[in-house]
Design a protein around this motif. Structure first.
Motif, PDB file in Angstrom:
ATOM      1  N   LEU A 149      -5.274  -0.587   9.923  1.00 47.18           N
ATOM      2  CA  LEU A 149      -4.360  -0.243  10.801  1.00 47.18           C
ATOM      3  C   LEU A 149      -2.766  -0.787  10.908  1.00 47.18           C
ATOM      4  O   LEU A 149      -1.959  -0.043  10.895  1.00 47.18           O
ATOM      5  N   LEU A 150      -3.029  -1.969  10.325  1.00 46.76           N
ATOM      6  CA  LEU A 150      -1.564  -2.596   9.972  1.00 46.76           C
ATOM      7  C   LEU A 150      -1.125  -2.034   8.668  1.00 46.76           C
ATOM      8  O   LEU A 150       0.206  -1.721   8.323  1.00 46.76           O
ATOM      9  N   LEU A 151      -2.001  -1.617   7.629  1.00 50.04           N
ATOM     10  CA  LEU A 151      -1.308  -0.875   6.733  1.00 50.04           C
ATOM     11  C   LEU A 151      -0.824   0.406   6.892  1.00 50.04           C
ATOM     12  O   LEU A 151       0.272   0.862   6.410  1.00 50.04           O
ATOM     13  N   LYS A 152      -1.471   1.401   7.684  1.00 45.43           N
ATOM     14  CA  LYS A 152      -1.010   2.552   8.093  1.00 45.43           C
ATOM     15  C   LYS A 152       0.414   2.443   8.777  1.00 45.43           C
ATOM     16  O   LYS A 152       1.323   3.033   8.643  1.00 45.43           O
ATOM     17  N   GLN A 153       0.510   1.418   9.621  1.00 46.64           N
ATOM     18  CA  GLN A 153       1.613   0.987  10.418  1.00 46.64           C
ATOM     19  C   GLN A 153       2.957   0.905   9.409  1.00 46.64           C
ATOM     20  O   GLN A 153       3.990   1.384   9.202  1.00 46.64           O
ATOM     21  N   ASP A 154       2.592   0.096   8.230  1.00 49.48           N
ATOM     22  CA  ASP A 154       3.512  -0.331   7.228  1.00 49.48           C
ATOM     23  C   ASP A 154       3.807   0.970   6.181  1.00 49.48           C
ATOM     24  O   ASP A 154       5.153   1.303   5.843  1.00 49.48           O
ATOM     25  N   VAL A 155       2.849   1.687   6.169  1.00 48.45           N
ATOM     26  CA  VAL A 155       3.135   2.870   5.238  1.00 48.45           C
ATOM     27  C   VAL A 155       4.026   3.879   5.973  1.00 48.45           C
ATOM     28  O   VAL A 155       4.913   4.463   5.407  1.00 48.45           O
ATOM     29  N   LEU A 156       3.811   4.153   7.143  1.00 51.58           N
ATOM     30  CA  LEU A 156       4.747   5.194   8.117  1.00 51.58           C
ATOM     31  C   LEU A 156       5.868   4.541   8.037  1.00 51.58           C
ATOM     32  O   LEU A 156       6.818   5.150   8.029  1.00 51.58           O
ATOM     33  N   ALA A 157       6.203   3.356   8.508  1.00 51.11           N
ATOM     34  CA  ALA A 157       7.561   2.694   8.329  1.00 51.11           C
ATOM     35  C   ALA A 157       8.337   2.657   7.099  1.00 51.11           C
ATOM     36  O   ALA A 157       9.466   3.133   6.809  1.00 51.11           O
ATOM     37  N   ASP A 158       7.381   2.550   6.009  1.00 51.52           N
ATOM     38  CA  ASP A 158       8.052   3.082   4.835  1.00 51.52           C
ATOM     39  C   ASP A 158       8.563   4.179   4.161  1.00 51.52           C
ATOM     40  O   ASP A 158       9.643   4.549   3.637  1.00 51.52           O
ATOM     41  N   GLN A 159       7.671   5.276   4.634  1.00 57.76           N
ATOM     42  CA  GLN A 159       8.104   6.750   4.555  1.00 57.76           C
ATOM     43  C   GLN A 159       9.299   7.067   5.261  1.00 57.76           C
ATOM     44  O   GLN A 159      10.210   7.710   4.804  1.00 57.76           O
ATOM     45  N   LEU A 160       9.460   6.552   6.677  1.00 54.23           N
ATOM     46  CA  LEU A 160      10.356   6.718   7.367  1.00 54.23           C
ATOM     47  C   LEU A 160      11.956   6.209   6.671  1.00 54.23           C
ATOM     48  O   LEU A 160      12.824   6.903   6.622  1.00 54.23           O
ATOM     49  N   MET A 212       0.907  -1.125  -0.034  1.00 57.35           N
ATOM     50  CA  MET A 212      -0.045   0.187   0.085  1.00 57.35           C
ATOM     51  C   MET A 212       0.985   1.297  -0.043  1.00 57.35           C
ATOM     52  O   MET A 212       1.909   1.155   0.920  1.00 57.35           O
ATOM     53  N   ALA A 213       0.620   2.088  -0.950  1.00 55.92           N
ATOM     54  CA  ALA A 213       1.415   3.466  -1.136  1.00 55.92           C
ATOM     55  C   ALA A 213       0.845   4.292  -0.322  1.00 55.92           C
ATOM     56  O   ALA A 213      -0.263   4.686  -0.128  1.00 55.92           O
ATOM     57  N   HIS A 214       1.764   5.323   0.258  1.00 60.99           N
ATOM     58  CA  HIS A 214       1.291   6.692   1.012  1.00 60.99           C
ATOM     59  C   HIS A 214       0.395   7.316   0.088  1.00 60.99           C
ATOM     60  O   HIS A 214       0.546   7.647  -1.342  1.00 60.99           O
ATOM     61  N   GLY A 215      -0.737   7.752   0.067  1.00 62.49           N
ATOM     62  CA  GLY A 215      -1.841   8.170  -0.687  1.00 62.49           C
ATOM     63  C   GLY A 215      -3.048   7.554  -1.091  1.00 62.49           C
ATOM     64  O   GLY A 215      -4.062   7.793  -1.438  1.00 62.49           O
ATOM     65  N   GLY A 216      -2.956   6.316  -0.335  1.00 60.30           N
ATOM     66  CA  GLY A 216      -4.070   5.525  -0.390  1.00 60.30           C
ATOM     67  C   GLY A 216      -4.443   4.360  -1.639  1.00 60.30           C
ATOM     68  O   GLY A 216      -5.350   3.688  -1.678  1.00 60.30           O
ATOM     69  N   HIS A 217      -3.214   4.196  -2.499  1.00 61.41           N
ATOM     70  CA  HIS A 217      -3.332   3.578  -3.735  1.00 61.41           C
ATOM     71  C   HIS A 217      -2.616   2.082  -3.322  1.00 61.41           C
ATOM     72  O   HIS A 217      -1.439   2.081  -2.877  1.00 61.41           O
ATOM     73  N   GLY A 218      -3.278   1.120  -3.823  1.00 65.55           N
ATOM     74  CA  GLY A 218      -2.282  -0.183  -4.078  1.00 65.55           C
ATOM     75  C   GLY A 218      -1.310   0.061  -4.984  1.00 65.55           C
ATOM     76  O   GLY A 218      -1.352   0.766  -5.838  1.00 65.55           O
ATOM     77  N   SER A 251       0.731  15.218  11.061  1.00 67.97           N
ATOM     78  CA  SER A 251      -0.373  14.637  10.182  1.00 67.97           C
ATOM     79  C   SER A 251      -0.213  13.982   8.656  1.00 67.97           C
ATOM     80  O   SER A 251      -0.949  13.821   8.038  1.00 67.97           O
ATOM     81  N   ASP A 252       1.154  13.908   8.650  1.00 66.34           N
ATOM     82  CA  ASP A 252       1.623  13.269   7.284  1.00 66.34           C
ATOM     83  C   ASP A 252       3.020  12.504   7.437  1.00 66.34           C
ATOM     84  O   ASP A 252       4.100  13.164   7.704  1.00 66.34           O
ATOM     85  N   PRO A 253       2.992  11.424   7.076  1.00 65.96           N
ATOM     86  CA  PRO A 253       4.141  10.517   7.203  1.00 65.96           C
ATOM     87  C   PRO A 253       5.281  11.220   6.407  1.00 65.96           C
ATOM     88  O   PRO A 253       6.311  10.780   6.920  1.00 65.96           O
ATOM     89  N   ALA A 254       5.119  11.602   5.249  1.00 63.86           N
ATOM     90  CA  ALA A 254       6.164  11.867   4.381  1.00 63.86           C
ATOM     91  C   ALA A 254       7.020  13.147   4.935  1.00 63.86           C
ATOM     92  O   ALA A 254       8.299  13.246   5.013  1.00 63.86           O
ATOM     93  N   SER A 255       6.214  14.115   5.459  1.00 67.71           N
ATOM     94  CA  SER A 255       6.698  15.376   6.051  1.00 67.71           C
ATOM     95  C   SER A 255       7.417  14.910   7.470  1.00 67.71           C
ATOM     96  O   SER A 255       8.412  15.373   7.732  1.00 67.71           O
ATOM     97  N   LEU A 256       6.633  14.066   8.255  1.00 71.34           N
ATOM     98  CA  LEU A 256       7.478  13.765   9.207  1.00 71.34           C
ATOM     99  C   LEU A 256       8.889  12.955   9.015  1.00 71.34           C
ATOM    100  O   LEU A 256       9.709  13.169   9.689  1.00 71.34           O
ATOM    101  N   VAL A 312      12.027   2.380  17.474  1.00 75.11           N
ATOM    102  CA  VAL A 312      11.088   3.352  18.039  1.00 75.11           C
ATOM    103  C   VAL A 312       9.554   3.481  17.608  1.00 75.11           C
ATOM    104  O   VAL A 312       8.850   4.032  18.402  1.00 75.11           O
ATOM    105  N   LEU A 313       9.460   2.672  16.538  1.00 75.60           N
ATOM    106  CA  LEU A 313       8.109   2.755  15.913  1.00 75.60           C
ATOM    107  C   LEU A 313       6.919   1.786  16.979  1.00 75.60           C
ATOM    108  O   LEU A 313       7.187   0.715  16.798  1.00 75.60           O
ATOM    109  N   GLN A 314       5.925   2.272  17.746  1.00 76.91           N
ATOM    110  CA  GLN A 314       5.040   1.658  18.490  1.00 76.91           C
ATOM    111  C   GLN A 314       4.159   1.167  17.585  1.00 76.91           C
ATOM    112  O   GLN A 314       3.647   1.693  16.477  1.00 76.91           O
ATOM    113  N   PRO A 315       3.371   0.172  18.088  1.00 77.21           N
ATOM    114  CA  PRO A 315       2.040  -0.379  17.386  1.00 77.21           C
ATOM    115  C   PRO A 315       0.999   0.939  17.466  1.00 77.21           C
ATOM    116  O   PRO A 315       0.886   1.643  18.294  1.00 77.21           O
TER     117      PRO A 315
END
Length: 448
Positions: A124-135, A45-51, A406-411, A149-152
């Motif tokens: 929830l799991l997808l959001k976790q994965d997207v955040l980790a991917d952006q980091l 899943m990509a940041h932005g909501g697309h597969g 409020s945005d994984p990419a800018s974080l 550092v990344l908590q559930p």
């Protein structure tokens, strides 16, 4: 005349070379696959909501899909080596796929929600994965650090009917709706993430006000309703209403004008009361804000005698909860109506200074005056921090930063900047404040 009656926020594309030869090659490739049907396997899943799928080494983004699914998709557009598609046939579905609730949801329709087809636990799991991917990709953080550092992610207390604010655009038909992917507006009759009172109000509005380009419906914690019209000219309409609601305008410069009832709504968060004027912003999932505040307090972990900077502070929500854990809080906000709200919301405290101005300007003045602070709480807009803010925090002696994102990419980008500037990333706590969408909130803690 306005009459109202009630009867009862991307994929990141690679930068292309600008040379003449590169442009010629790009023209020859452009449109090679557009309109063609491809068999694809969705892998992420990509940041932005697309597969996200791969085709001959190039990424293909397809909305309304899930990792693990096999599909046939038509390529609708190409940008360099990046392609976008729309699903034609679902060959193998994920076990996490569910039936959407809303009739407006689906390809070519409303894009206000993007994930109603995904079971909430999987969201929830997808959001976790997207955040980790952006980091990892944008922030270039090593996997070992991300794992440490990344908590559930923490779920929202409510998965549906949680938004107390609904912003709508005018469709070609003159009705109000939400944006589609194709830059058109879907006039809506239902919205399952908005509070039911807002939808009831929308369905019973009879509006004749062409100057309004955006309409926001807002519900306070006390149940009172408000209409906020964003207009393109400084001209107040003649209007009437037979409903117990407030009506306000936002002029082109964002200055609010009260027309009927109150100029502000009232909200309650974990027993604390706040007012927010039309035009000022706050997160719309009111029921989840107590959890967000708790994570901010945990990350701040102030001994009681700290000097705290509250930047991009809005109406003062975090400062009100931090007031008992600080010697001094300096709140900085650039939007004048929000500053006025903060003055009212924090009037009981004598250890909070409220400053109006841009964060960059105020930090520059503080540095010139030799000010020193122990902790900086940052709640920036989606674009994140400017270079001046990142550099200014170090010059003020800040030893801990609590960053509400409020945005994984800018974080991810700002995490890299802060780390390069001498801070260590200690923890990231993601929270879901927007179920059925791809949006992710996170509280990150940095220490010098």
């Amino acid at each position: 005349m306005l009459a109202a009656r009630i009867l009862e926020n991307g994929a990141v594309f690679p930068r292309m070379n600008k040379g003449k030869a590169a442009r010629k090659r790009g023209r020859r490739r452009q449109g090679v696959l557009k309109g063609k049907a491809l068999d694809l396997d969705i892998r992420d899943m990509a940041h932005g909501g697309h597969g996200l799928a791969d085709y001959r080494g190039s990424p293909v983004f397809v909305p309304y899909t899930l990792p693990g699914e096999s599909i046939t998709a038509e390529i609708t557009s190409e940008r360099g080596k990046v392609r976008f598609g729309r699903g034609l046939r679902l060959k193998a579905a994920s076990s996490d796929r569910v039936e959407p609730r809303c009739p407006h949801f689906g390809p070519g329709r409303c894009w206000g929600c993007q994930w109603q087809h995904i079971d909430y636990a999987a969201q929830l799991l997808l959001k976790q994965d997207v955040l980790a991917d952006q980091l990892a990709r944008v922030g270039r953080l090593p996997d070992e650090l991300i794992d440490a550092v990344l908590q559930p992610i923490l779920p929202s207390p409510e998965q549906w009917a949680y938004d107390h604010s609904l912003s709508l655009l005018r469709a070609e038909t003159g009705k109000w709706g939400l944006r589609r992917q194709a830059r058109r507006i879907e006039a809506i009759g239902e919205c399952h993430v908005a509070h039911p009172d807002l939808i009831e109000l929308l369905l019973n509005l009879d509006l004749d006000y062409d100057r309004a380009r955006r309409l926001t419906l807002r519900r306070g914690s006390d149940g009172r309703l408000m209409l906020i019209f964003e207009v393109d000219a400084e001209e107040a309409p003649a209007l009437s209403t037979d409903l117990p609601l407030s009506v306000n305008l936002l002029l082109p410069d964002r200055q609010p004008v009260n027309l009927i009832g109150d100029a502000h709504s009232r909200f309650e968060i974990d027993g604390r009361r706040f007012r927010i004027t039309a035009g000022a912003t706050m997160r719309a999932n009111i029921g989840a804000l107590a959890g967000l505040v708790a994570e901010v307090l945990k990350a701040t972990s102030s001994p009681g005698d700290a000097r705290i900077l509250d930047l991009y502070a809005g109406v003062g929500i975090f400062s009100k909860f931090l007031a008992g854990f600080a010697d001094l809080i300096t709140l900085v906000e650039s939007y004048p109506p929000a500053v006025t709200d903060a003055d009212v919301n924090l009037a009981e405290f004598d250890n909070i200074d409220v400053v109006e101005g841009s964060v960059e300007t105020v930090l520059g003045d503080m540095i010139d005056e030799g000010a020193r602070y122990d902790i900086a709480l940052l709640d920036p807009p989606g674009a994140g921090l400017s270079e001046d803010v990142v550099k200014g925090l170090s010059k003020l002696g800040v030893g801990r930063i609590v960053y509400v994102s409020s945005d994984p990419a800018s974080l991810a980008r700002d995490s890299r900047r802060l780390i390069d500037g001498g801070f260590r990333l200690r923890a990231i706590q993601p929270l879901d404040l927007a179920p059925q969408t791809y949006f992710i909130t996170a509280v990150a803690r940095f220490e010098r």
